[in-house]
Scaffold this motif. Structure first.
Motif, PDB file in Angstrom:
ATOM      1  N   THR A   1    -106.482 -68.498 -35.299  1.00 12.35           N
ATOM      2  CA  THR A   1    -105.031 -68.341 -35.148  1.00 12.35           C
ATOM      3  C   THR A   1    -104.632 -66.904 -34.880  1.00 12.35           C
ATOM      4  O   THR A   1    -103.459 -66.634 -34.625  1.00 12.35           O
ATOM      5  CB  THR A   1    -104.309 -68.826 -36.422  1.00 12.35           C
ATOM      6  OG1 THR A   1    -104.718 -68.004 -37.534  1.00 12.35           O
ATOM      7  CG2 THR A   1    -104.648 -70.275 -36.721  1.00 12.35           C
ATOM      8  N   ARG A   2    -105.585 -65.970 -34.950  1.00 13.44           N
ATOM      9  CA  ARG A   2    -105.273 -64.555 -34.837  1.00 13.44           C
ATOM     10  C   ARG A   2    -105.711 -63.985 -33.490  1.00 13.44           C
ATOM     11  O   ARG A   2    -106.822 -64.239 -33.031  1.00 13.44           O
ATOM     12  CB  ARG A   2    -105.932 -63.773 -35.979  1.00 13.44           C
ATOM     13  CG  ARG A   2    -105.442 -64.187 -37.345  1.00 13.44           C
ATOM     14  CD  ARG A   2    -106.097 -63.379 -38.455  1.00 13.44           C
ATOM     15  NE  ARG A   2    -105.758 -61.968 -38.357  1.00 13.44           N
ATOM     16  CZ  ARG A   2    -106.644 -61.005 -38.103  1.00 13.44           C
ATOM     17  NH1 ARG A   2    -107.912 -61.295 -37.930  1.00 13.44           N
ATOM     18  NH2 ARG A   2    -106.254 -59.747 -38.040  1.00 13.44           N
ATOM     19  N   PHE A   3    -104.812 -63.194 -32.885  1.00 14.54           N
ATOM     20  CA  PHE A   3    -105.087 -62.581 -31.599  1.00 14.54           C
ATOM     21  C   PHE A   3    -104.612 -61.132 -31.614  1.00 14.54           C
ATOM     22  O   PHE A   3    -103.661 -60.776 -32.307  1.00 14.54           O
ATOM     23  CB  PHE A   3    -104.350 -63.322 -30.477  1.00 14.54           C
ATOM     24  CG  PHE A   3    -104.906 -64.692 -30.183  1.00 14.54           C
ATOM     25  CD1 PHE A   3    -105.743 -64.901 -29.103  1.00 14.54           C
ATOM     26  CD2 PHE A   3    -104.597 -65.766 -30.998  1.00 14.54           C
ATOM     27  CE1 PHE A   3    -106.261 -66.158 -28.830  1.00 14.54           C
ATOM     28  CE2 PHE A   3    -105.111 -67.027 -30.741  1.00 14.54           C
ATOM     29  CZ  PHE A   3    -105.939 -67.223 -29.652  1.00 14.54           C
ATOM     30  N   SER A   4    -105.302 -60.321 -30.841  1.00 15.02           N
ATOM     31  CA  SER A   4    -104.874 -58.947 -30.617  1.00 15.02           C
ATOM     32  C   SER A   4    -104.125 -58.924 -29.296  1.00 15.02           C
ATOM     33  O   SER A   4    -104.652 -59.346 -28.260  1.00 15.02           O
ATOM     34  CB  SER A   4    -106.078 -58.013 -30.565  1.00 15.02           C
ATOM     35  OG  SER A   4    -105.669 -56.685 -30.289  1.00 15.02           O
ATOM     36  N   VAL A   5    -102.877 -58.454 -29.327  1.00 10.21           N
ATOM     37  CA  VAL A   5    -102.025 -58.462 -28.140  1.00 10.21           C
ATOM     38  C   VAL A   5    -101.775 -57.038 -27.685  1.00 10.21           C
ATOM     39  O   VAL A   5    -101.422 -56.168 -28.491  1.00 10.21           O
ATOM     40  CB  VAL A   5    -100.674 -59.152 -28.431  1.00 10.21           C
ATOM     41  CG1 VAL A   5     -99.752 -59.058 -27.219  1.00 10.21           C
ATOM     42  CG2 VAL A   5    -100.899 -60.610 -28.827  1.00 10.21           C
ATOM     43  N   ILE A   6    -101.980 -56.800 -26.399  1.00  9.97           N
ATOM     44  CA  ILE A   6    -101.608 -55.515 -25.823  1.00  9.97           C
ATOM     45  C   ILE A   6    -100.677 -55.782 -24.651  1.00  9.97           C
ATOM     46  O   ILE A   6    -100.951 -56.638 -23.802  1.00  9.97           O
ATOM     47  CB  ILE A   6    -102.840 -54.691 -25.381  1.00  9.97           C
ATOM     48  CG1 ILE A   6    -102.392 -53.319 -24.881  1.00  9.97           C
ATOM     49  CG2 ILE A   6    -103.681 -55.420 -24.351  1.00  9.97           C
ATOM     50  CD1 ILE A   6    -103.507 -52.307 -24.779  1.00  9.97           C
ATOM     51  N   SER A   7     -99.556 -55.103 -24.652  1.00 14.55           N
ATOM     52  CA  SER A   7     -98.535 -55.337 -23.642  1.00 14.55           C
ATOM     53  C   SER A   7     -98.117 -54.015 -23.009  1.00 14.55           C
ATOM     54  O   SER A   7     -97.929 -53.020 -23.707  1.00 14.55           O
ATOM     55  CB  SER A   7     -97.314 -56.014 -24.280  1.00 14.55           C
ATOM     56  OG  SER A   7     -96.292 -56.222 -23.329  1.00 14.55           O
ATOM     57  N   GLN A   8     -98.015 -54.018 -21.686  1.00 18.15           N
ATOM     58  CA  GLN A   8     -97.514 -52.847 -20.964  1.00 18.15           C
ATOM     59  C   GLN A   8     -96.351 -53.293 -20.093  1.00 18.15           C
ATOM     60  O   GLN A   8     -96.534 -54.008 -19.109  1.00 18.15           O
ATOM     61  CB  GLN A   8     -98.595 -52.201 -20.107  1.00 18.15           C
ATOM     62  CG  GLN A   8     -98.092 -50.960 -19.367  1.00 18.15           C
ATOM     63  CD  GLN A   8     -99.183 -50.231 -18.625  1.00 18.15           C
ATOM     64  OE1 GLN A   8     -99.502 -50.584 -17.493  1.00 18.15           O
ATOM     65  NE2 GLN A   8     -99.767 -49.224 -19.250  1.00 18.15           N
ATOM     66  N   LEU A   9     -95.159 -52.885 -20.485  1.00 17.91           N
ATOM     67  CA  LEU A   9     -93.952 -53.261 -19.767  1.00 17.91           C
ATOM     68  C   LEU A   9     -93.430 -52.064 -18.980  1.00 17.91           C
ATOM     69  O   LEU A   9     -93.292 -50.967 -19.533  1.00 17.91           O
ATOM     70  CB  LEU A   9     -92.877 -53.740 -20.742  1.00 17.91           C
ATOM     71  CG  LEU A   9     -93.273 -54.888 -21.677  1.00 17.91           C
ATOM     72  CD1 LEU A   9     -92.122 -55.213 -22.621  1.00 17.91           C
ATOM     73  CD2 LEU A   9     -93.684 -56.125 -20.894  1.00 17.91           C
ATOM     74  N   ILE A  10     -93.151 -52.275 -17.712  1.00 23.49           N
ATOM     75  CA  ILE A  10     -92.586 -51.230 -16.867  1.00 23.49           C
ATOM     76  C   ILE A  10     -91.156 -51.636 -16.521  1.00 23.49           C
ATOM     77  O   ILE A  10     -90.925 -52.735 -16.020  1.00 23.49           O
ATOM     78  CB  ILE A  10     -93.403 -51.038 -15.583  1.00 23.49           C
ATOM     79  CG1 ILE A  10     -94.861 -50.728 -15.923  1.00 23.49           C
ATOM     80  CG2 ILE A  10     -92.806 -49.926 -14.721  1.00 23.49           C
ATOM     81  CD1 ILE A  10     -95.770 -50.677 -14.724  1.00 23.49           C
ATOM     82  N   PHE A  11     -90.207 -50.773 -16.825  1.00 23.97           N
ATOM     83  CA  PHE A  11     -88.799 -51.089 -16.622  1.00 23.97           C
ATOM     84  C   PHE A  11     -88.338 -50.617 -15.242  1.00 23.97           C
ATOM     85  O   PHE A  11     -88.976 -49.778 -14.612  1.00 23.97           O
ATOM     86  CB  PHE A  11     -87.958 -50.465 -17.731  1.00 23.97           C
ATOM     87  CG  PHE A  11     -88.302 -50.997 -19.099  1.00 23.97           C
ATOM     88  CD1 PHE A  11     -87.747 -52.184 -19.555  1.00 23.97           C
ATOM     89  CD2 PHE A  11     -89.201 -50.330 -19.917  1.00 23.97           C
ATOM     90  CE1 PHE A  11     -88.074 -52.686 -20.803  1.00 23.97           C
ATOM     91  CE2 PHE A  11     -89.535 -50.825 -21.167  1.00 23.97           C
ATOM     92  CZ  PHE A  11     -88.967 -52.013 -21.602  1.00 23.97           C
ATOM     93  N   LYS A  12     -87.219 -51.160 -14.807  1.00 22.91           N
ATOM     94  CA  LYS A  12     -86.705 -50.829 -13.480  1.00 22.91           C
ATOM     95  C   LYS A  12     -86.284 -49.370 -13.372  1.00 22.91           C
ATOM     96  O   LYS A  12     -86.206 -48.825 -12.273  1.00 22.91           O
ATOM     97  CB  LYS A  12     -85.539 -51.751 -13.122  1.00 22.91           C
ATOM     98  CG  LYS A  12     -85.990 -53.181 -12.836  1.00 22.91           C
ATOM     99  CD  LYS A  12     -84.872 -54.037 -12.285  1.00 22.91           C
ATOM    100  CE  LYS A  12     -85.394 -55.397 -11.859  1.00 22.91           C
ATOM    101  NZ  LYS A  12     -84.343 -56.272 -11.304  1.00 22.91           N
ATOM    102  N   THR A  13     -86.039 -48.744 -14.527  1.00 26.82           N
ATOM    103  CA  THR A  13     -85.708 -47.317 -14.533  1.00 26.82           C
ATOM    104  C   THR A  13     -86.959 -46.463 -14.758  1.00 26.82           C
ATOM    105  O   THR A  13     -86.865 -45.288 -15.096  1.00 26.82           O
ATOM    106  CB  THR A  13     -84.649 -47.023 -15.607  1.00 26.82           C
ATOM    107  OG1 THR A  13     -84.979 -47.709 -16.815  1.00 26.82           O
ATOM    108  CG2 THR A  13     -83.273 -47.478 -15.141  1.00 26.82           C
ATOM    109  N   LYS A  14     -88.143 -47.105 -14.609  1.00 29.74           N
ATOM    110  CA  LYS A  14     -89.459 -46.442 -14.574  1.00 29.74           C
ATOM    111  C   LYS A  14     -90.021 -46.035 -15.933  1.00 29.74           C
ATOM    112  O   LYS A  14     -91.087 -45.405 -15.993  1.00 29.74           O
ATOM    113  CB  LYS A  14     -89.445 -45.224 -13.646  1.00 29.74           C
ATOM    114  CG  LYS A  14     -88.961 -45.519 -12.229  1.00 29.74           C
ATOM    115  CD  LYS A  14     -89.740 -46.661 -11.577  1.00 29.74           C
ATOM    116  CE  LYS A  14     -89.245 -46.943 -10.173  1.00 29.74           C
ATOM    117  NZ  LYS A  14     -89.944 -48.116  -9.560  1.00 29.74           N
TER     118      LYS A  14
END
Length: 237
Positions: free
Chosen positions: A83-96
């Motif tokens: 049930t356990r996961f390591s999450v890595i997220s990279q979000l790039i916004f429209k304002t950079k």
């Protein structure tokens, strides 16, 4: 007919608002002395943010399931229920600006901790500053993060709706952080290494880690708020 038109006039803005906010971050950067040091409201740029993140299985638990019996002998099988996961997220916004964040997800819980090694970093763009740290929590509700626990390998996240509270350091100095941050292995949390280690860090040049600011103009802050991400090019698994 007039009544139907009136209902549509009410519902259309509502649904439009929901669609419009599918990739929205409504955050506040707070410190002890300022009610709202910097209100950050950004929209995730789905043209360059290919997914909302990547989930990798953490530690798995193994259970025993009854087998079949033939004659006087039987066999027992095992099944994995992770049930356990390591999450890595990279979000790039429209304002950079970019927000890189790593945290622990557990489908049996409603919140997880920020990874104590990689943590998070918000930098660049119109914001032009840097906030980073290795402490905080991420909350999700019901199906707030699209992770299929039956998939026991790396999977791309097509959407999430999360609430964050991150403790970090804000620097008033401008940053030259690259738009896309890389990850590298490290043994000291400062320099990248070609040797595979258990520790990783964010880096802009693949040589040194982006470390928490300790300069005189740095101040302790809290990032709090909500983030919605919907990556249309990822098929829900």
């Amino acid at each position: 007919m007039l009544r139907l038109i009136s209902i549509l006039l009410v519902l259309v803005p509502f649904f439009w608002g929901c669609l419009k906010n599918d990739n929205n971050a409504a955050l506040s950067i707070l410190d002890d002395s300022t009610p709202a040091l910097y209100p950050f409201n950004g929209e995730v740029d789905t043209s360059v943010t290919t997914s909302c993140g990547q989930a990798s299985p953490a530690t798995a638990t193994t259970g025993t399931t009854p087998g079949t019996t033939t004659g006087t002998t039987g066999s027992t099988g095992t099944s994995t229920n992770n049930t356990r996961f390591s999450v890595i997220s990279q979000l790039i916004f429209k304002t950079k600006e970019t927000l890189n964040i790593r945290f622990q997800y557990d489908s049996t819980q409603i919140q997880g901790n920020i990874d104590p090694q990689q943590g998070f970093i918000l930098a660049g763009g119109l914001f032009g500053k840097t906030v980073q740290g290795t402490q905080g929590t991420v909350k999700w509700f019901n199906q707030g993060i699209n992770i299929d626990t039956s998939i026991q390998n790396v999977q791309q996240i097509s959407f999430f709706n999360i609430e964050i509270r991150l403790n970090g350091t804000y620097s008033t100095s401008s940053t030259n952080t690259a738009t896309i941050l890389l990850q590298c292995y490290t043994t000291d949390g400062v320099n990248c290494t070609s040797v595979t280690t258990t520790s990783r860090c964010f880096t802009s040049d693949n040589k040194t880690c982006i470390v928490q600011n300790t300069s005189g103009d740095a101040k302790s802050v809290i990032i709090s708020g909500t983030i919605k991400c919907n990556a249309p090019n990822i098929v829900p698994q």
